[in-house]
Write a protein that holds these residues in place. Sequence first.
Motif, PDB file in Angstrom:
ATOM      1  N   SER A  77       0.795  -1.228   0.000  1.00 22.69           N
ATOM      2  CA  SER A  77       0.000   0.000   0.000  1.00 22.69           C
ATOM      3  C   SER A  77       0.826   1.276   0.000  1.00 22.69           C
ATOM      4  O   SER A  77       0.301   2.348   0.303  1.00 22.69           O
ATOM      5  N   ASN A  78       2.099   1.193  -0.327  1.00 28.87           N
ATOM      6  CA  ASN A  78       2.909   2.406  -0.390  1.00 28.87           C
ATOM      7  C   ASN A  78       2.889   2.992  -1.797  1.00 28.87           C
ATOM      8  O   ASN A  78       3.089   2.272  -2.773  1.00 28.87           O
ATOM      9  N   TYR A 104       3.513   7.830   2.370  1.00 27.43           N
ATOM     10  CA  TYR A 104       2.930   6.988   3.398  1.00 27.43           C
ATOM     11  C   TYR A 104       1.526   7.515   3.697  1.00 27.43           C
ATOM     12  O   TYR A 104       1.366   8.631   4.193  1.00 27.43           O
ATOM     13  N   LEU A 105       0.526   6.724   3.353  1.00 29.24           N
ATOM     14  CA  LEU A 105      -0.864   7.122   3.563  1.00 29.24           C
ATOM     15  C   LEU A 105      -1.473   6.203   4.618  1.00 29.24           C
ATOM     16  O   LEU A 105      -1.977   5.120   4.316  1.00 29.24           O
ATOM     17  N   SER A 106      -1.402   6.610   5.835  1.00 33.88           N
ATOM     18  CA  SER A 106      -1.886   5.791   6.941  1.00 33.88           C
ATOM     19  C   SER A 106      -3.401   5.623   6.862  1.00 33.88           C
ATOM     20  O   SER A 106      -4.151   6.594   6.669  1.00 33.88           O
ATOM     21  N   GLY A 107      -3.842   4.391   6.969  1.00 30.21           N
ATOM     22  CA  GLY A 107      -5.271   4.098   7.007  1.00 30.21           C
ATOM     23  C   GLY A 107      -5.906   3.840   5.663  1.00 30.21           C
ATOM     24  O   GLY A 107      -7.099   3.546   5.592  1.00 30.21           O
ATOM     25  N   TYR A 108      -5.133   3.925   4.577  1.00 26.26           N
ATOM     26  CA  TYR A 108      -5.676   3.690   3.237  1.00 26.26           C
ATOM     27  C   TYR A 108      -4.985   2.491   2.602  1.00 26.26           C
ATOM     28  O   TYR A 108      -3.751   2.403   2.578  1.00 26.26           O
ATOM     29  N   TYR A 109      -5.807   1.584   2.078  1.00 21.14           N
ATOM     30  CA  TYR A 109      -5.246   0.423   1.374  1.00 21.14           C
ATOM     31  C   TYR A 109      -5.176   0.742  -0.108  1.00 21.14           C
ATOM     32  O   TYR A 109      -6.190   1.036  -0.733  1.00 21.14           O
ATOM     33  N   TYR A 168      -2.669  12.559  -0.007  1.00 21.19           N
ATOM     34  CA  TYR A 168      -4.074  12.222  -0.171  1.00 21.19           C
ATOM     35  C   TYR A 168      -4.850  13.431  -0.709  1.00 21.19           C
ATOM     36  O   TYR A 168      -4.686  14.553  -0.240  1.00 21.19           O
TER      37      TYR A 168
END
Length: 418
Positions: free
Chosen positions: A278-279, A298-303, A333
């Motif tokens: 997911s990176n 790095y998008l934390s919480g997104y697949y 994002y």
Amino acid sequence: MKGLLSASMAVLFALICFTSCKKSSNNNVYGNKIILSPLVVNGNTVTLKWSKLPADSLTSYLIERVTDTVSNYMTSTITVDKNTNQYVDTLPLAPYVQYYITSVRTGIYSRVTSNKITYARQDISFMLITPKDAVVDRASHMLYIYSSTGDIIKYDLQGKNVAKQISTSANIGYCDIGVYNGTKELYVPRSDGWLFIYDATTLTQIDQINIGNSLTSVVFNNGVLFVSGIISYSSSSAIVSYNRATKSLISSQSTSDASRLKLIPGSNSEFLGVSTYSNPYYFKFDSTGHYVTQQTGYLSGYYLSPTAFEIFPDGSKFITSSTGVIVSKALTYVSSLPHGNLTYTSYDFDNTNQLIYVGCATNKIQAYSLSSYQLSNTINTKGYPTKIFYDNGSVISLSTINNYGSYGSINYAFIEQF
């Protein structure tokens, strides 16, 4: 007197026979057998008729519907009243369907089963493949469908038929198509570290390059092959560039993950990438294929999904994931589509850059405005869209017969055009 008695007995016997035969005819009873008549197919419906059993011990009839006679895994049962001998069914989405009737009786443990009748569908051209992805060549209207296990199908979108099919006997990554020395080529990265090159017209192998350990993705641009994957046997990820003419290494750069690459429209050569972890990534090479720089987001919480991944026509951002996550070229994002409970499988854009078409893990394709992300149109599909394309006014869906791409022990795909 004896003659009169004999005559009376004969008349009585004939009357019994007549009554019995008449009853049998009226109720369509064939003793202890069920006879299923030939199927009557009209469009998307099929009518079943069968002979009746005596009703005294009968509870109901079971219509057995089988769409995988190899393993009998995909068998469904329909219960109907004992007083009926007809049923209208909707044809299942499968290459063929087999029907037979079984009785349910009280006090009798053995069931009576009818003959079996199989109907092969002619209105849909099914392909025996579980698609991983597909590459469209809009110039020739050919679609190259491939599975992760190495099956490759060349499908003629205008002729609506399979033009060629091969098996590479290898696990393959994300492929690309390009033109080298006037020949259209299909580039196939493999898990054994080899990049195989096929003539896109004949699907004949014409070259190969030994690149690394396990290859994830390839993109061809301006005579250079850009490949991501596990390049060394120390299991380190990298992105490399190879000269197509000499098959020699131009540049190699380690990365934190092996990602799927897509060329940013109008660039030479900039790429966006999404990994299985997911990176998001950005890579830049110069016009000769030498590495310049890279960036990791790095998008934390997104697949993020390497399969459901397309770059916007202007190159400013990309869309990915099963929920329509939109990410900028700077790997930040931006937004998400109003997906609700829908799961997205694929994306593409119309040729006016006004709409984004979205394949769903249900029987539909959604069209959203690129400016407002509002829903503009819904297209209902027969199958489950796995990969969609927009081609000169037509929406093309590579669909599967269920939303997992598999059908019991056998997998099927087919093309829908709107």
